[in-house]
Design an enzyme around this catalytic site. Structure first.
Site, PDB file in Angstrom:
ATOM      1  CG  ASN A 211      -0.273   0.002   2.502  1.00 39.55           C
ATOM      2  OD1 ASN A 211       0.409   0.962   2.824  1.00 39.55           O
ATOM      3  ND2 ASN A 211      -0.404  -1.081   3.277  1.00 39.55           N
ATOM      4  CE  LYS A 290       8.374 -12.682 -13.716  1.00 42.53           C
ATOM      5  NZ  LYS A 290       9.138 -12.225 -14.866  1.00 42.53           N
ATOM      6  CG  ASP A 309      -6.712  -6.135  14.024  1.00 40.67           C
ATOM      7  OD1 ASP A 309      -5.870  -5.404  14.596  1.00 40.67           O
ATOM      8  OD2 ASP A 309      -7.729  -5.684  13.478  1.00 40.67           O
ATOM      9  CG  PHE A 326      -2.988   6.137  13.063  1.00 32.71           C
ATOM     10  CD1 PHE A 326      -2.237   5.969  14.215  1.00 32.71           C
ATOM     11  CD2 PHE A 326      -2.892   7.346  12.379  1.00 32.71           C
ATOM     12  CE1 PHE A 326      -1.408   6.982  14.688  1.00 32.71           C
ATOM     13  CE2 PHE A 326      -2.065   8.367  12.829  1.00 32.71           C
ATOM     14  CZ  PHE A 326      -1.327   8.184  13.978  1.00 32.71           C
ATOM     15  CE  LYS A 340     -11.016   0.575  10.484  1.00 27.83           C
ATOM     16  NZ  LYS A 340     -10.297   1.158   9.354  1.00 27.83           N
ATOM     17  CE  LYS A 344      -8.958  -2.733  13.757  1.00 20.40           C
ATOM     18  NZ  LYS A 344      -7.784  -3.080  12.959  1.00 20.40           N
TER      19      LYS A 344
HETATM   20  O1  PMT Z   1       2.835   6.364   6.316  1.00 25.18           O
HETATM   21  P1  PMT Z   1       2.306   7.690   5.765  1.00 25.18           P
HETATM   22  O2  PMT Z   1       2.525   7.816   4.276  1.00 25.18           O
HETATM   23  O3  PMT Z   1       2.812   8.865   6.531  1.00 25.18           O
HETATM   24  O4  PMT Z   1       0.719   7.669   5.933  1.00 25.18           O
HETATM   25  C1  PMT Z   1       0.159   7.694   7.212  1.00 25.18           C
HETATM   26  C2  PMT Z   1      -1.006   6.717   7.364  1.00 25.18           C
HETATM   27  C3  PMT Z   1      -2.171   7.193   6.517  1.00 25.18           C
HETATM   28  C4  PMT Z   1      -0.590   5.313   6.924  1.00 25.18           C
HETATM   29  C5  PMT Z   1      -1.365   6.698   8.890  1.00 25.18           C
HETATM   30  O5  PMT Z   1      -1.746   7.991   9.303  1.00 25.18           O
HETATM   31  C6  PMT Z   1      -2.489   5.708   9.170  1.00 25.18           C
HETATM   32  O6  PMT Z   1      -3.659   5.996   9.055  1.00 25.18           O
HETATM   33  N1  PMT Z   1      -2.112   4.457   9.577  1.00 25.18           N
HETATM   34  C7  PMT Z   1      -3.042   3.322   9.745  1.00 25.18           C
HETATM   35  C8  PMT Z   1      -3.429   2.783   8.400  1.00 25.18           C
HETATM   36  C9  PMT Z   1      -4.365   1.606   8.505  1.00 25.18           C
HETATM   37  O7  PMT Z   1      -3.944   0.509   8.263  1.00 25.18           O
HETATM   38  O8  PMT Z   1      -5.546   1.886   8.941  1.00 25.18           O
HETATM   39  P2  PMT Z   1      -6.744   0.787   9.123  1.00 25.18           P
HETATM   40  O9  PMT Z   1      -7.933   1.620   9.320  1.00 25.18           O
HETATM   41  O10 PMT Z   1      -6.711  -0.189   7.998  1.00 25.18           O
HETATM   42  O11 PMT Z   1      -6.335   0.010  10.448  1.00 25.18           O
HETATM   43  C10 PMT Z   1      -6.811   0.372  11.735  1.00 25.18           C
HETATM   44  C11 PMT Z   1      -5.772   0.117  12.799  1.00 25.18           C
HETATM   45  O12 PMT Z   1      -5.520  -1.291  12.901  1.00 25.18           O
HETATM   46  C12 PMT Z   1      -4.426   0.748  12.530  1.00 25.18           C
HETATM   47  O13 PMT Z   1      -3.893   1.212  13.745  1.00 25.18           O
HETATM   48  C13 PMT Z   1      -3.587  -0.395  11.976  1.00 25.18           C
HETATM   49  O14 PMT Z   1      -2.202  -0.219  12.301  1.00 25.18           O
HETATM   50  C14 PMT Z   1      -4.168  -1.582  12.722  1.00 25.18           C
HETATM   51  N2  PMT Z   1      -4.120  -2.877  12.007  1.00 25.18           N
HETATM   52  C15 PMT Z   1      -4.779  -3.041  10.831  1.00 25.18           C
HETATM   53  C16 PMT Z   1      -4.784  -4.288  10.228  1.00 25.18           C
HETATM   54  C17 PMT Z   1      -4.076  -5.343  10.836  1.00 25.18           C
HETATM   55  N3  PMT Z   1      -4.046  -6.555  10.280  1.00 25.18           N
HETATM   56  N4  PMT Z   1      -3.431  -5.152  11.992  1.00 25.18           N
HETATM   57  C18 PMT Z   1      -3.440  -3.938  12.586  1.00 25.18           C
HETATM   58  O15 PMT Z   1      -2.835  -3.766  13.657  1.00 25.18           O
END
Ligand code: PMT
Length: 400
Positions: A211, A290, A309, A326, A340, A344
């Site tokens: 991503n 590949k 997660d 986040f 969320k 979580k």
């Molecule tokens: O890295 P940059 O280019 O500076 O951009 C910043 C950002 C947009 C990446 C950052 O500000 C941000 O939003 N990070 C979280 C991105 C994300 O994965 O969001 P989500 O809504 O999909 O996930 C929610 C939360 O669960 C997040 O804290 C994520 O770290 C966590 N997560 C998600 C999936 C997973 N399998 N395990 C997790 O721990």
């Protein structure tokens, strides 16, 4: 802020140009002061063009002194940044010598000063330089230690000046710590675990699902917290950012590797901030060779399976750190983020809108901080400023 940028003689002087540009771009006033040796490496006109002010370089120049005398100049600055700081100037500073405009200014100033040494690795390792730096630090000078790598002289080791972006970020964090004493007192000595960047889920040895996360947001948090005195462990996905100084960095690639690293470290930290954009899915079976396109093939199906997660796992532990997640959303930011946080079981969630040109990759961001008790929207600003807002919110929630 008013920044006096001191440039001494060394090949790294060229990097001070970019540093000057970054200060100006961030809205600061910059006055460059060069030593005569610095002028052997780079011309004052370049600094003048970038800062919009004539460079000051002489103590006994009636014309220059008529504008602003050297004592006035020392008082004018809010911060002094010496980059590059040569071994010679560090030695003079330690001894209190004032034999040129820059060393005189430094002696006549009580403003915070960041020293960014750059020199040959043996000059840096020399006991005299090390002692000078230790004495200066004990007197309150800030130090950004040289980086390791190939030097202009061809030798390899510690002595290179860090890149301008890193110096700028380091200075920004230090000036913040000085400007926010209560926040500094709160974070001093606290142990913070931060995840940053994307995860890459391999399909085969040459392709992956990824991503657009650059890691900037998570790295800014790590850097600001470190500057505020926290012990920071940063678990970084595949990004091309330099490590913030003083931060323990662990590089990972996939969500599973990130989970392993978090599971190994979370118990030693009192706060976990999950800023990483963790892939929700990985391919069921990464192939050892590949994937070949067959003649005439029109479709390829991939079977994906859900990744663990990570942040939710940490939030389920007992005892657990204070857990901050986040939420990156392209629509319905607040309802999705609130849901969320609850799903979580997070103490705080930082919601940001993402999409073309916002959230990911850029230097700026806008977060909405959502806890059980309240919601607060930060004004759009640099990711370093947003990071500060997150660290402030955590302080409020843990001390209220
Ligand atoms: O890295 P940059 O280019 O500076 O951009 C910043 C950002 C947009 C990446 C950052 O500000 C941000 O939003 N990070 C979280 C991105 C994300 O994965 O969001 P989500 O809504 O999909 O996930 C929610 C939360 O669960 C997040 O804290 C994520 O770290 C966590 N997560 C998600 C999936 C997973 N399998 N395990 C997790 O721990």
């Amino acid at each position: 802020m008013k920044i006096l940028l001191g440039v001494t003689g060394g090949i790294a002087a060229y990097k001070a140009l970019e540093l000057c540009r970054l200060f100006v771009k961030a809205g600061h006033e910059v006055q460059v002061v060069m030593t005569q040796h610095a002028k052997q490496f780079i011309g004052p006109l370049s600094f003048q063009a970038l800062s919009g002010r004539p460079v000051r370089d002489a103590l006994f120049n009636a014309e220059q002194e008529a504008g602003m005398g050297h004592i006035e100049l020392a008082r004018w600055a809010d911060w002094i940044v010496l980059a590059p700081a040569s071994a010679n100037t560090l030695a003079k500073l330690r001894m209190g010598l004032a034999d040129n405009l820059l060393t005189t200014l430094l002696l006549a100033s009580d403003r915070p000063c960041l020293l960014v040494p750059a020199m040959n690795r043996l000059m840096w390792q020399n006991a005299a330089t090390q002692e000078n730096v230790a004495v200066l630090q004990a007197r309150g000078y800030h130090l950004l230690a040289p980086a390791e790598g190939v030097q202009a002289c061809g030798e390899v080791g510690a002595g290179r000046m860090p890149e301008a972006q890193q110096i700028f970020a380091d200075w920004q964090a230090r000036s913040t710590a000085a400007a926010y004493p209560a926040l500094h007192a709160f974070w001093q000595g606290r142990r913070l675990l931060v995840s940053a960047g994307p995860t890459f889920e391999d399909l085969d040895p040459v392709r992956f699902l990824g991503n657009r996360s650059s890691g900037k947001m998570g790295f800014a948090i790590a850097q600001q917290a470190q500057a505020l005195g926290a012990h920071v462990t940063l678990i970084a996905g595949p990004v091309s950012l330099p490590s913030p100084q003083g931060v323990q960095r662990i590089d990972v690639r996939s969500a599973q590797q990130m989970l392993d690293a978090v599971q190994h470290h979370y118990a030693q930290h009192s706060v976990f901030i999950s800023a990483a954009a963790v892939a929700d899915f990985a391919v069921a079976q990464a192939l050892p060779q590949k994937i070949k396109k067959q003649a005439g093939q029109k479709h390829l199906s991939l079977e994906l399976i859900a990744n663990p997660d990570i942040v939710a796992w940490v939030a389920q532990q007992s005892p657990k750190p204070f857990v901050v997640g986040f939420a990156a959303e392209t629509e319905q930011l607040l309802p999705y983020a609130r849901a969320k946080r609850e799903r979580k079981n997070l103490d705080l969630i930082c919601a940001n809108q993402v999409g073309a040109g916002i959230g990911f990759e850029g230097d700026d961001n806008q977060l909405v901080l959502i806890s059980r008790e309240q919601e607060r929207t930060l004004p759009m600003s640099s990711k370093h400023q947003q990071a500060l807002g997150v660290l402030q919110e955590i302080m409020h929630l843990l001390t209220q």
